[in-house]
Design a protein around this motif. Structure first.
Motif, PDB file in Angstrom:
ATOM      1  N   VAL A 181      15.383  -0.654 -13.484  1.00 14.16           N
ATOM      2  CA  VAL A 181      14.530  -0.624 -12.186  1.00 14.16           C
ATOM      3  C   VAL A 181      14.427   0.238 -11.181  1.00 14.16           C
ATOM      4  CG1 VAL A 181      14.652  -2.359  -9.952  1.00 14.16           C
ATOM      5  CG2 VAL A 181      15.642  -3.057 -12.271  1.00 14.16           C
ATOM      6  N   TRP A 182      12.849   0.450 -10.401  1.00 11.77           N
ATOM      7  CA  TRP A 182      12.610   1.509  -9.378  1.00 11.77           C
ATOM      8  C   TRP A 182      11.572   0.347  -8.649  1.00 11.77           C
ATOM      9  CZ3 TRP A 182      11.679   1.936 -14.467  1.00 11.77           C
ATOM     10  CH2 TRP A 182      10.975   2.318 -14.773  1.00 11.77           C
ATOM     11  N   ALA A 183      11.090   1.175  -7.491  1.00 13.40           N
ATOM     12  CA  ALA A 183      10.289   1.160  -6.420  1.00 13.40           C
ATOM     13  C   ALA A 183       9.841   2.028  -5.835  1.00 13.40           C
ATOM     14  CB  ALA A 183      10.620  -0.436  -5.566  1.00 13.40           C
ATOM     15  N   GLY A 184       8.466   1.974  -4.706  1.00 13.07           N
ATOM     16  CA  GLY A 184       8.600   2.845  -4.121  1.00 13.07           C
ATOM     17  C   GLY A 184       8.237   1.674  -2.998  1.00 13.07           C
ATOM     18  N   TYR A 185       8.218   2.146  -1.817  1.00 12.13           N
ATOM     19  CA  TYR A 185       7.956   1.158  -1.035  1.00 12.13           C
ATOM     20  C   TYR A 185       7.087   1.837   0.867  1.00 12.13           C
ATOM     21  CZ  TYR A 185      12.746   1.600   0.279  1.00 12.13           C
ATOM     22  OH  TYR A 185      14.297   2.324   0.842  1.00 12.13           O
ATOM     23  N   ARG A 186       6.817   0.723   1.255  1.00  8.87           N
ATOM     24  CA  ARG A 186       6.336   1.481   2.445  1.00  8.87           C
ATOM     25  C   ARG A 186       5.319   0.685   3.722  1.00  8.87           C
ATOM     26  NH1 ARG A 186       2.115   5.844   1.639  1.00  8.87           N
ATOM     27  NH2 ARG A 186       4.162   6.516   0.049  1.00  8.87           N
ATOM     28  N   GLY A 187       5.568   0.785   4.718  1.00  7.10           N
ATOM     29  CA  GLY A 187       5.153  -0.074   5.616  1.00  7.10           C
ATOM     30  C   GLY A 187       5.819  -0.305   6.552  1.00  7.10           C
ATOM     31  N   GLY A 188       5.405  -1.491   8.182  1.00  8.80           N
ATOM     32  CA  GLY A 188       5.849  -1.650   9.028  1.00  8.80           C
ATOM     33  C   GLY A 188       7.056   0.321   9.888  1.00  8.80           C
ATOM     34  N   GLU A 189       8.013   0.257   9.938  1.00  6.37           N
ATOM     35  CA  GLU A 189       9.190   1.508  10.635  1.00  6.37           C
ATOM     36  C   GLU A 189       8.607   2.366   9.124  1.00  6.37           C
ATOM     37  OE1 GLU A 189      10.236   2.016  14.216  1.00  6.37           O
ATOM     38  OE2 GLU A 189       8.291   0.237  13.579  1.00  6.37           O
ATOM     39  N   ILE A 190       8.868   1.889   7.825  1.00  5.42           N
ATOM     40  CA  ILE A 190       8.691   2.653   6.700  1.00  5.42           C
ATOM     41  C   ILE A 190       7.640   3.907   6.114  1.00  5.42           C
ATOM     42  CG2 ILE A 190      10.077   3.226   4.496  1.00  5.42           C
ATOM     43  CD1 ILE A 190      11.796   2.169   6.359  1.00  5.42           C
ATOM     44  N   VAL A 191       8.151   5.223   6.420  1.00  4.54           N
ATOM     45  CA  VAL A 191       6.676   5.650   6.787  1.00  4.54           C
ATOM     46  C   VAL A 191       6.999   6.341   4.288  1.00  4.54           C
ATOM     47  CG1 VAL A 191       6.297   8.597   6.294  1.00  4.54           C
ATOM     48  CG2 VAL A 191       7.026   6.799   8.545  1.00  4.54           C
ATOM     49  N   HIS A 192       7.768   6.137   3.620  1.00  2.00           N
ATOM     50  CA  HIS A 192       8.009   6.337   2.225  1.00  2.00           C
ATOM     51  C   HIS A 192       9.975   6.116   2.104  1.00  2.00           C
ATOM     52  CE1 HIS A 192       6.068   7.886  -1.073  1.00  2.00           C
ATOM     53  NE2 HIS A 192       7.715   8.806  -0.931  1.00  2.00           N
TER      54      HIS A 192
END
Length: 115
Positions: free
Chosen positions: A36-47
């Protein structure tokens, strides 16, 4: 066992007290052969990125992220997958920072297309 996370989008239900992700963060999950893997961003998270394994309905992973303040942080998480009454999937998470002090619980829920 519940269906694959592959291609699904998730969002946090709320911002945990010692966490950095919030309802504006989006996680794009992939899954193949127990990985399992994921990329995430948004809110306070840039990357952000997470990588781990799935056994049954348990997902265990490590994460690393860059926040808007320019800080990098990392940690470990164990999540239990379940199905909501409306059919969407949910991950109930127990996490702990490895790069700093702190731990907590949180939840992310599947975001349906167009929402």
């Amino acid at each position: 066992m519940l269906p694959s996370l592959d291609g699904l989008l998730f969002a946090p239900v709320a911002r945990p007290a010692q966490g950095e992700v919030d309802p504006g963060t989006r996680f794009a999950y992939r899954e193949r052969d127990g990985l399992v893997w994921a990329g995430y961003r948004g809110g306070e998270i840039v990357h952000g990125h997470l990588v781990g394994t799935r056994t049954g309905n348990t997902v265990e992973f490590r994460y690393v992220q860059l926040n808007r303040a320019g800080e990098t942080n990392s940690g470990h998480c164990v999540s239990e997958l379940s199905r909501l009454a409306d059919g969407r999937l949910r991950l109930d998470e127990r996490w702990e920072w490895e790069s700093r002090a702190g731990s907590g619980t949180s939840a992310v829920e599947e975001v349906l297309p167009g929402r």
